[in-house]
Design a protein around this motif. Structure first.
Motif, mmCIF file in Angstrom:
data_model
loop_
_atom_site.group_PDB
_atom_site.id
_atom_site.type_symbol
_atom_site.label_atom_id
_atom_site.label_comp_id
_atom_site.label_asym_id
_atom_site.label_seq_id
_atom_site.Cartn_x
_atom_site.Cartn_y
_atom_site.Cartn_z
ATOM 1 N N ASP A 162 1.324 -0.889 -0.454
ATOM 2 C CA ASP A 162 0.369 0.318 0.081
ATOM 3 C C ASP A 162 0.883 1.276 0.296
ATOM 4 O OD1 ASP A 162 -2.013 -1.748 0.084
ATOM 5 O OD2 ASP A 162 -1.239 -1.771 2.645
ATOM 6 N N LEU A 163 0.074 2.164 -0.514
ATOM 7 C CA LEU A 163 1.192 3.335 0.054
ATOM 8 C C LEU A 163 0.100 4.500 0.773
ATOM 9 C CD1 LEU A 163 3.127 5.290 -1.777
ATOM 10 C CD2 LEU A 163 1.320 6.253 -2.876
ATOM 11 N N VAL A 164 1.098 4.871 1.746
ATOM 12 C CA VAL A 164 0.899 6.106 3.181
ATOM 13 C C VAL A 164 1.805 7.594 2.410
ATOM 14 C CG1 VAL A 164 0.201 6.591 5.401
ATOM 15 C CG2 VAL A 164 0.103 4.350 4.319
ATOM 16 N N ALA A 165 0.943 8.467 2.607
ATOM 17 C CA ALA A 165 1.749 9.653 1.835
ATOM 18 C C ALA A 165 0.623 10.562 2.731
ATOM 19 C CB ALA A 165 1.100 9.887 0.482
ATOM 20 N N ILE A 166 1.604 11.568 3.177
ATOM 21 C CA ILE A 166 1.531 13.152 3.460
ATOM 22 C C ILE A 166 0.462 13.966 2.818
ATOM 23 C CG2 ILE A 166 1.984 15.484 4.864
ATOM 24 C CD1 ILE A 166 4.840 13.814 5.679
ATOM 25 N N LEU A 167 -0.822 14.002 3.399
ATOM 26 C CA LEU A 167 -1.154 14.949 3.143
ATOM 27 C C LEU A 167 -1.491 16.323 3.596
ATOM 28 C CD1 LEU A 167 -4.125 15.488 1.194
ATOM 29 C CD2 LEU A 167 -6.028 14.460 3.313
ATOM 30 N N ASN A 168 -1.295 16.893 2.787
ATOM 31 C CA ASN A 168 -0.984 18.929 2.839
ATOM 32 C C ASN A 168 -1.598 19.539 2.006
ATOM 33 O OD1 ASN A 168 -0.917 21.161 3.985
ATOM 34 N ND2 ASN A 168 1.173 20.639 4.143
ATOM 35 N N TYR A 169 -3.328 20.056 1.929
ATOM 36 C CA TYR A 169 -3.852 20.576 1.408
ATOM 37 C C TYR A 169 -4.477 22.300 1.676
ATOM 38 C CZ TYR A 169 -7.041 22.025 -2.006
ATOM 39 O OH TYR A 169 -7.758 22.622 -3.171
ATOM 40 N N ASP A 170 -3.346 22.995 1.731
ATOM 41 C CA ASP A 170 -3.446 24.349 1.822
ATOM 42 C C ASP A 170 -3.408 24.265 2.769
ATOM 43 O OD1 ASP A 170 -3.214 27.072 0.571
ATOM 44 O OD2 ASP A 170 -5.255 27.583 0.677
ATOM 45 N N ASN A 171 -2.140 23.662 3.628
ATOM 46 C CA ASN A 171 -2.872 23.519 5.734
ATOM 47 C C ASN A 171 -4.146 24.131 6.267
ATOM 48 O OD1 ASN A 171 0.513 23.542 5.651
ATOM 49 N ND2 ASN A 171 0.196 25.536 5.309
ATOM 50 N N GLU A 172 -4.744 23.893 4.842
ATOM 51 C CA GLU A 172 -5.940 23.397 5.993
ATOM 52 C C GLU A 172 -6.711 22.366 6.403
ATOM 53 O OE1 GLU A 172 -9.718 25.374 3.933
ATOM 54 O OE2 GLU A 172 -7.905 27.317 3.937
ATOM 55 N N GLU A 173 -6.123 21.557 5.133
ATOM 56 C CA GLU A 173 -6.284 19.755 6.243
ATOM 57 C C GLU A 173 -4.901 18.942 5.188
ATOM 58 O OE1 GLU A 173 -9.176 16.030 4.096
ATOM 59 O OE2 GLU A 173 -9.502 17.993 2.786
ATOM 60 N N THR A 174 -5.115 17.940 6.485
ATOM 61 C CA THR A 174 -3.490 17.531 6.840
ATOM 62 C C THR A 174 -4.169 16.908 7.656
ATOM 63 O OG1 THR A 174 -3.329 18.910 9.200
ATOM 64 C CG2 THR A 174 -2.211 19.592 7.570
ATOM 65 N N GLY A 175 -3.470 15.845 7.651
ATOM 66 C CA GLY A 175 -2.867 13.890 7.854
ATOM 67 C C GLY A 175 -3.023 13.462 7.103
ATOM 68 N N LEU A 176 -3.127 11.718 7.019
ATOM 69 C CA LEU A 176 -2.590 10.742 6.247
ATOM 70 C C LEU A 176 -3.691 10.645 4.988
ATOM 71 C CD1 LEU A 176 -0.752 8.557 9.305
ATOM 72 C CD2 LEU A 176 0.293 10.949 7.584
ATOM 73 N N ILE A 177 -2.665 10.437 3.948
ATOM 74 C CA ILE A 177 -4.016 9.238 2.844
ATOM 75 C C ILE A 177 -3.611 7.885 2.205
ATOM 76 C CG2 ILE A 177 -2.492 10.575 1.088
ATOM 77 C CD1 ILE A 177 -5.942 10.739 0.006
ATOM 78 N N MET A 178 -4.135 6.508 2.774
ATOM 79 C CA MET A 178 -3.488 5.645 2.430
ATOM 80 C C MET A 178 -4.332 4.957 0.976
ATOM 81 S SD MET A 178 -3.242 2.172 4.783
ATOM 82 C CE MET A 178 -4.144 0.755 4.126
ATOM 83 N N PHE A 179 -3.119 5.145 -0.261
ATOM 84 C CA PHE A 179 -4.132 3.804 -1.533
ATOM 85 C C PHE A 179 -3.224 2.168 -0.545
ATOM 86 C CE2 PHE A 179 -3.134 8.278 -2.253
ATOM 87 C CZ PHE A 179 -3.899 8.516 -2.815
ATOM 88 N N ASP A 180 -4.968 1.822 -1.637
ATOM 89 C CA ASP A 180 -5.178 0.982 -0.894
ATOM 90 C C ASP A 180 -3.891 -0.419 -2.280
ATOM 91 O OD1 ASP A 180 -5.549 -2.232 -0.039
ATOM 92 O OD2 ASP A 180 -7.108 -2.437 -1.026
ATOM 93 N N GLY A 181 -2.808 -1.362 -2.243
ATOM 94 C CA GLY A 181 -2.752 -1.909 -3.255
ATOM 95 C C GLY A 181 -3.546 -3.383 -3.546
ATOM 96 N N SER A 182 -3.085 -4.013 -4.619
ATOM 97 C CA SER A 182 -3.818 -4.892 -4.960
ATOM 98 C C SER A 182 -2.700 -5.766 -5.781
ATOM 99 C CB SER A 182 -5.143 -4.831 -6.582
ATOM 100 O OG SER A 182 -4.825 -5.658 -6.450
ATOM 101 N N ARG A 183 -2.752 -6.923 -5.896
ATOM 102 C CA ARG A 183 -1.598 -8.255 -6.187
ATOM 103 C C ARG A 183 -1.633 -8.211 -7.716
ATOM 104 N NH1 ARG A 183 -1.889 -12.834 -2.613
ATOM 105 N NH2 ARG A 183 -3.181 -12.511 -2.267
ATOM 106 N N THR A 184 -3.139 -7.754 -8.662
ATOM 107 C CA THR A 184 -2.978 -7.806 -9.387
ATOM 108 C C THR A 184 -3.845 -6.099 -9.612
ATOM 109 O OG1 THR A 184 -6.191 -8.186 -9.392
ATOM 110 C CG2 THR A 184 -4.492 -10.474 -9.184
ATOM 111 N N HIS A 185 -3.717 -5.318 -9.786
ATOM 112 C CA HIS A 185 -3.947 -4.090 -10.347
ATOM 113 C C HIS A 185 -3.521 -2.767 -9.532
ATOM 114 C CE1 HIS A 185 -8.143 -6.286 -11.115
ATOM 115 N NE2 HIS A 185 -7.811 -5.643 -12.504
ATOM 116 N N GLY A 186 -2.354 -3.574 -8.896
ATOM 117 C CA GLY A 186 -1.310 -1.980 -8.223
ATOM 118 C C GLY A 186 -2.384 -1.532 -7.140
#
Length: 89
Positions: free
Chosen positions: A12-36
């Protein structure tokens, strides 16, 4: 930061979310063995205003854990089946 944080056999991919310092936190994209990376991203638990990420199996349970630091603190999110959790297994 990449790792199999939900124990499904795909990175999976976890990244830092920082949208104009108003919305911050983490965002995670789920990985799939067949679809990335799939989906539009989910918001795992974690502190506001994260600044750095690193991964390691801190509790030696075979699942990668995520260490999140902020300017003032650090927090461990434990990897387990179903995703990241603030609760230590």
């Amino acid at each position: 930061m990449a790792g199999d944080f939900d124990d499904d056999g795909a990175d999976d991919l976890v990244a830092i979310l920082n949208y104009d310092n108003e919305e911050t936190g983490l965002i995670m994209f789920d990985g799939s063995r067949t679809h990335g990376l799939t989906g539009s991203g989910s918001r795992p638990p974690g502190p506001d205003h994260p600044s750095n990420l690193t991964t390691s199996d801190l509790n030696k349970d075979g699942h990668p854990d995520l260490v999140v630091t902020t300017p003032d603190s650090r927090e461990v999110l434990y990897g387990r089946r179903g995703g990241l959790s603030r609760l230590k297994p």
